[in-house]
Scaffold this motif. Sequence first.
Motif, mmCIF file in Angstrom:
data_model
loop_
_atom_site.group_PDB
_atom_site.id
_atom_site.type_symbol
_atom_site.label_atom_id
_atom_site.label_comp_id
_atom_site.label_asym_id
_atom_site.label_seq_id
_atom_site.Cartn_x
_atom_site.Cartn_y
_atom_site.Cartn_z
ATOM 1 N N SER A 33 2.735 38.034 97.131
ATOM 2 C CA SER A 33 2.838 38.384 95.713
ATOM 3 C C SER A 33 3.165 37.134 94.909
ATOM 4 O O SER A 33 4.110 36.400 95.229
ATOM 5 C CB SER A 33 3.930 39.440 95.502
ATOM 6 O OG SER A 33 4.004 39.831 94.143
ATOM 7 N N GLY A 34 2.371 36.882 93.871
ATOM 8 C CA GLY A 34 2.553 35.691 93.056
ATOM 9 C C GLY A 34 3.473 35.931 91.877
ATOM 10 O O GLY A 34 3.635 37.056 91.391
ATOM 11 N N GLN A 35 4.093 34.853 91.406
ATOM 12 C CA GLN A 35 4.936 34.891 90.211
ATOM 13 C C GLN A 35 4.571 33.710 89.325
ATOM 14 O O GLN A 35 4.214 32.636 89.810
ATOM 15 C CB GLN A 35 6.417 34.850 90.581
ATOM 16 C CG GLN A 35 6.905 36.097 91.298
ATOM 17 C CD GLN A 35 8.412 36.091 91.543
ATOM 18 O OE1 GLN A 35 9.116 35.137 91.193
ATOM 19 N NE2 GLN A 35 8.914 37.164 92.136
ATOM 20 N N PHE A 50 5.240 38.793 87.017
ATOM 21 C CA PHE A 50 4.949 39.264 88.366
ATOM 22 C C PHE A 50 3.971 40.430 88.298
ATOM 23 O O PHE A 50 3.793 41.058 87.252
ATOM 24 C CB PHE A 50 6.242 39.676 89.088
ATOM 25 C CG PHE A 50 6.822 40.976 88.609
ATOM 26 C CD1 PHE A 50 6.700 42.141 89.372
ATOM 27 C CD2 PHE A 50 7.505 41.054 87.404
ATOM 28 C CE1 PHE A 50 7.231 43.337 88.931
ATOM 29 C CE2 PHE A 50 8.045 42.253 86.952
ATOM 30 C CZ PHE A 50 7.899 43.404 87.721
ATOM 31 N N ASP A 51 3.364 40.717 89.417
ATOM 32 C CA ASP A 51 2.393 41.810 89.501
ATOM 33 C C ASP A 51 3.064 43.004 90.161
ATOM 34 O O ASP A 51 3.338 42.980 91.368
ATOM 35 C CB ASP A 51 1.183 41.371 90.327
ATOM 36 C CG ASP A 51 0.109 42.458 90.410
ATOM 37 O OD1 ASP A 51 0.340 43.570 89.885
ATOM 38 O OD2 ASP A 51 -0.954 42.198 91.010
ATOM 39 N N ILE A 70 9.619 42.343 95.901
ATOM 40 C CA ILE A 70 10.927 41.719 95.741
ATOM 41 C C ILE A 70 11.683 42.279 94.544
ATOM 42 O O ILE A 70 12.767 42.847 94.677
ATOM 43 C CB ILE A 70 10.772 40.188 95.586
ATOM 44 C CG1 ILE A 70 10.132 39.586 96.837
ATOM 45 C CG2 ILE A 70 12.130 39.535 95.322
ATOM 46 C CD1 ILE A 70 9.808 38.124 96.708
ATOM 47 N N VAL A 71 11.107 42.120 93.360
ATOM 48 C CA VAL A 71 11.828 42.407 92.114
ATOM 49 C C VAL A 71 12.168 43.888 91.981
ATOM 50 O O VAL A 71 13.324 44.260 91.747
ATOM 51 C CB VAL A 71 11.001 41.944 90.897
ATOM 52 C CG1 VAL A 71 11.755 42.230 89.611
ATOM 53 C CG2 VAL A 71 10.660 40.469 91.010
ATOM 54 N N ILE A 98 14.392 37.055 83.306
ATOM 55 C CA ILE A 98 13.719 38.277 82.866
ATOM 56 C C ILE A 98 12.367 38.318 83.553
ATOM 57 O O ILE A 98 11.628 37.334 83.555
ATOM 58 C CB ILE A 98 13.567 38.311 81.335
ATOM 59 C CG1 ILE A 98 14.917 38.646 80.696
ATOM 60 C CG2 ILE A 98 12.514 39.318 80.911
ATOM 61 C CD1 ILE A 98 14.878 38.792 79.194
ATOM 62 N N TYR A 99 12.082 39.460 84.152
ATOM 63 C CA TYR A 99 10.815 39.643 84.865
ATOM 64 C C TYR A 99 9.926 40.587 84.065
ATOM 65 O O TYR A 99 10.356 41.677 83.682
ATOM 66 C CB TYR A 99 11.061 40.229 86.254
ATOM 67 C CG TYR A 99 11.723 39.262 87.203
ATOM 68 C CD1 TYR A 99 10.962 38.550 88.132
ATOM 69 C CD2 TYR A 99 13.099 39.051 87.186
ATOM 70 C CE1 TYR A 99 11.561 37.657 89.013
ATOM 71 C CE2 TYR A 99 13.708 38.159 88.055
ATOM 72 C CZ TYR A 99 12.925 37.467 88.966
ATOM 73 O OH TYR A 99 13.520 36.580 89.823
ATOM 74 N N ALA A 100 8.707 40.148 83.821
ATOM 75 C CA ALA A 100 7.763 40.956 83.044
ATOM 76 C C ALA A 100 6.447 41.040 83.807
ATOM 77 O O ALA A 100 6.046 40.078 84.481
ATOM 78 C CB ALA A 100 7.530 40.335 81.674
#
Length: 397
Positions: free
Chosen positions: A104-106, A126-127, A133-134, A189-191
């Motif tokens: 999984s890419g970020q 992130f996808d 993970i997230v 922050i993860y979007a």
Amino acid sequence: MEKALTTGRLALQNIRRKPFRTAALLAVTALASAALFASLIITSSLRGGISGLKERLGADMMVVPEGHEVQMESILLSGEPNYFYMDKNAEDVVRSVPGVKQASGQFFLTSLSESCCDFPIQIIGFDPGTDFIVQAWARRTVSARQQGDGTLFAGNNITTERGIVRFFDQDHAITSKLSKSGCGMDNAIYADLDTLQHIVDDARGKGFAFITDGNTRTKVSAVFVKLEEGAKPDSTALRIKAAVPGAQVISGSAFIANLSGRINGFLLFPRVLCALILIIAAFTLGIVFSLIANERVREYSVLRVLGADSGTLRELILSEAAAIGVIGSAAGLFVAALAVLPYNVLISERIGLPFSLSGPLEIALFALLSVAVTMIACVLAALYSAVKISGQEAIFK
């Protein structure tokens, strides 16, 4: 009605009678207690931080552009904003390598300092469809319908008002807060990638240009990898490097092991400092109690004449030492708590290592241990004087 004059009451009266001398003794014991208490909290919090990072990392490997291992480490440890990119097709290539179960890419966006925080933050795209993970650390479950539909997670240290963060005059709803980890994820922050692109477009529309050599659809910063059961990390890493030219593979276990070594090296200093302070404090107290005992020989002789035996004199001297130990250590705990507890996030940023503040129960146990150790040190420091005085006959000069 007069109160009975017990050994404990007499010990407290003797302590109050010499306020300046008592203040000096209390300062020494407070310093020792504060050093021990702070050392215990910092040690436990650092170990909690690395444990949280180990659990939160969730990947056996990380693939980043070659030469950016240090920046990746900074993001993971402290959330320090950074950016680096490689072609997005690297994610598909990694996923096809034998031995790779998930990839999984970020996408790392450059720093922002917005209304949500008092410090620069890292926005990470992130996808949700490939992420392992997230979303596992979200405080509430995110349904499949929500994935990719404005999905946005806030790290534990991110302050939000009514579940909203605001970037470039645009409100974004927080899908969920992430559980505390003690590492850089708390400051990020993860979007999902669509939301991330909206943020970038809003910024550019207001004349703010992010430093990036690509967009969220053509670039990726890091690819997190979970291996198949039984796959050998070393051989899989070699296959990934061969398949993705210009990429560097970071082993999750090696990263954690290296970090553990750094933390142990860092902890050596507070441990040695704490031990030195305790030894110096005990030595100083021993000398002071010996001088006090010699100064009060006449007083002890009067007590002998009044019927006090050797055991009573020993109890009196040791009670004074124990009282000073308890009062001084309590003052030291208060000072150490004011210095460490409110500023734990700042401490984490300054040392650049994962830092997850110990829980209330642990802190209470550390406080009790600090009081006990300091009091025992005071009693042991006064033991020689107590034995010496209790063995003397009444002397009047």
